[in-house]
Design a protein around this motif. Structure first.
Motif, short mmCIF file in Angstrom:
data_model
loop_
_atom_site.label_atom_id
_atom_site.label_comp_id
_atom_site.label_asym_id
_atom_site.label_seq_id
_atom_site.Cartn_x
_atom_site.Cartn_y
_atom_site.Cartn_z
N ASP A 172 0.83 -1.21 0.00
CA ASP A 172 0.00 0.00 0.00
C ASP A 172 0.87 1.26 0.00
OD1 ASP A 172 -2.28 -1.51 -0.05
OD2 ASP A 172 -2.77 -1.25 2.08
N ALA A 173 1.98 1.21 0.74
CA ALA A 173 2.90 2.35 0.76
C ALA A 173 3.52 2.56 -0.62
CB ALA A 173 3.99 2.12 1.80
N ALA A 174 3.97 1.47 -1.23
CA ALA A 174 4.59 1.57 -2.55
C ALA A 174 3.60 2.09 -3.59
CB ALA A 174 5.14 0.21 -2.97
N GLN B 124 1.01 4.06 -3.03
CA GLN B 124 0.81 5.49 -2.78
C GLN B 124 1.95 6.32 -3.33
OE1 GLN B 124 -1.75 7.34 -1.33
NE2 GLN B 124 -2.92 5.45 -1.51
N GLU B 125 3.17 5.80 -3.21
CA GLU B 125 4.35 6.55 -3.64
C GLU B 125 4.77 6.24 -5.07
OE1 GLU B 125 5.66 8.94 -1.87
OE2 GLU B 125 4.16 8.54 -0.33
N SER C 179 6.21 3.64 -6.19
CA SER C 179 7.59 3.22 -6.05
C SER C 179 7.78 1.75 -6.39
CB SER C 179 8.06 3.45 -4.60
OG SER C 179 9.34 2.89 -4.38
N GLN D 266 2.73 0.78 6.89
CA GLN D 266 2.55 1.60 5.69
C GLN D 266 3.17 2.98 5.88
OE1 GLN D 266 -1.45 1.99 4.13
NE2 GLN D 266 -0.88 3.70 2.81
N GLN E 225 6.35 4.41 3.70
CA GLN E 225 6.22 5.63 2.91
C GLN E 225 7.31 6.63 3.29
OE1 GLN E 225 1.44 5.87 2.78
NE2 GLN E 225 2.45 7.43 1.56
N HIS E 226 7.60 6.73 4.57
CA HIS E 226 8.67 7.61 5.03
C HIS E 226 10.00 7.18 4.42
CE1 HIS E 226 11.45 9.76 7.65
NE2 HIS E 226 12.02 8.59 7.91
N ILE F 63 10.54 5.45 1.64
CA ILE F 63 10.54 5.66 0.20
C ILE F 63 10.78 7.13 -0.13
CG2 ILE F 63 9.06 5.67 -1.84
CD1 ILE F 63 7.81 3.05 -0.75
N LYS F 64 10.10 8.01 0.57
CA LYS F 64 10.19 9.45 0.26
C LYS F 64 11.47 10.09 0.76
CE LYS F 64 6.19 10.54 2.11
NZ LYS F 64 5.00 11.33 2.55
N SER G 162 10.36 7.34 -4.83
CA SER G 162 9.01 7.78 -5.22
C SER G 162 8.96 8.03 -6.72
CB SER G 162 8.64 9.06 -4.47
OG SER G 162 8.51 8.83 -3.09
#
Length: 310
Positions: free
Chosen positions: A36-38, A40-41, A43, A292, A296-297, A299-300, A306
């Motif tokens: 889900d994080a990937a 959103q980003e 990535s 998640q 996300q933190h 990845i960004k 991202s």
């Protein structure tokens, strides 16, 4: 959307001077939080399975969960074996549908490491699967990996060149001062960037891998301890060091401990604040959300990956 190898991901990462996060998975909630994080980003991601995870969850369950994640998210995902301790295990994972495997024969002599690694490469490449190997040894404990500080050793740059040429591997895990687990440094954190730069210059455009690279985020350690945990003195790799590594040829950064800490902190907090709850969904849901947010933190702000799937 498919299970893919890391080849194209690494080419883009090397050129863009960012790294792909390789996140260890053990169950559904961890996979969902990461994916889900990937999504959103936007990535690229690598989901990796350790020997311990294979024993805990059964490889077929994990593979089917990853396949479900691909279908649900629309992402291309690499399914990677982390620290395969034998040629037989690596071959089994290739046959089971993994798109990438790591053979870790670093505890053997240099020549034996080459022999075992080359055997895995020949088999995996015949099936279209890529191979990561390790030269040098990281200290620390994680699942089946247990290396004392006395037995740890940094990667020799000249040996790295010879190793890559003689084995035909697709990526190389190097030892420059990181370690497995939550206790990576007792004093000031330090990585041997001079060694990394030499290796990168000797192996231009070749993807390097950093194991033992969790930051051990203080907020999760504090939450664990606040709600009944006992994790004193835990310290990881500072985020700015990981960003620097990605500019020096490191295309894959492994993250496991941070996932464990985020999940455990959320579960501990929920159970203390809601002592009457006994429905696993009530505490695994917040744990999934914590993973998640943490991914996300990463990845960004750490990996820089991202929008790498655009």
């Amino acid at each position: 959307m498919a299970l893919v190898t890391s080849t194209e991901m690494f080419k883009k990462a090397y050129a863009g001077q960012y790294a792909i996060g390789a996140f260890n998975v053990n169950n559904m909630e961890i996979i969902q939080g990461i994916v889900d994080a990937a999504k959103q980003e936007k990535s690229a991601i690598i989901l990796q399975v350790s020997a311990g995870a294979r024993k805990y969850a059964n490889p077929i369950y994990l593979r089917k969960l990853v396949e479900a994640a691909i279908e649900d998210s629309g992402l291309d995902i690499v399914l990677h074996l982390d620290h395969g301790d034998s040629a037989e295990m690596c071959k089994k994972c290739v046959d089971d549908g993994f798109t990438s495997v790591m053979i870790d024969a670093s505890h053997h002599s240099f020549e034996e490491n080459i022999r075992i690694t080359k055997e895995v490469v020949e088999y995996a490449h015949s099936k279209g699967v890529v191979v990561e190997a390790e030269l040098g040894r990281l200290a620390g404990v994680e699942d089946a990996v247990n290396v004392s500080k006395e037995d740890a050793s940094y990667t020799d740059p000249e040996q790295a060149v010879e190793f890559v040429k003689r084995t035909g591997i697709d990526s190389l895990a190097i030892a420059i001062g990181t370690s497995h687990g939550a206790y990576k440094f007792k004093g000031e954190p330090k990585l041997d960037f001079e060694r990394l730069e030499v290796i990168s210059n000797l192996l231009p455009n070749f993807p390097l891998v950093l194991h033992g690279a969790s930051t051990v985020l203080p907020e999760f350690v504090e939450l664990c301890n606040k709600y009944g945990g006992n994790i004193p003195g835990a310290q990881g790799v500072p985020e700015h060091m990981l960003r620097q590594a990605s500019k020096l040829g490191v295309c894959k950064i492994n993250i496991d401990t941070d996932l464990r800490l985020a999940m455990t902190a959320a579960i501990r907090r929920h159970l203390v604040e809601n002592p009457s709850d006994f429905d696993p969904r009530k505490y695994l849901g917040p744990a999934r959300d914590a993973i998640q947010g943490m991914v996300q933190h990463k990845i960004k702000n750490v990996l820089g990956s991202s929008n790498s799937m655009l």
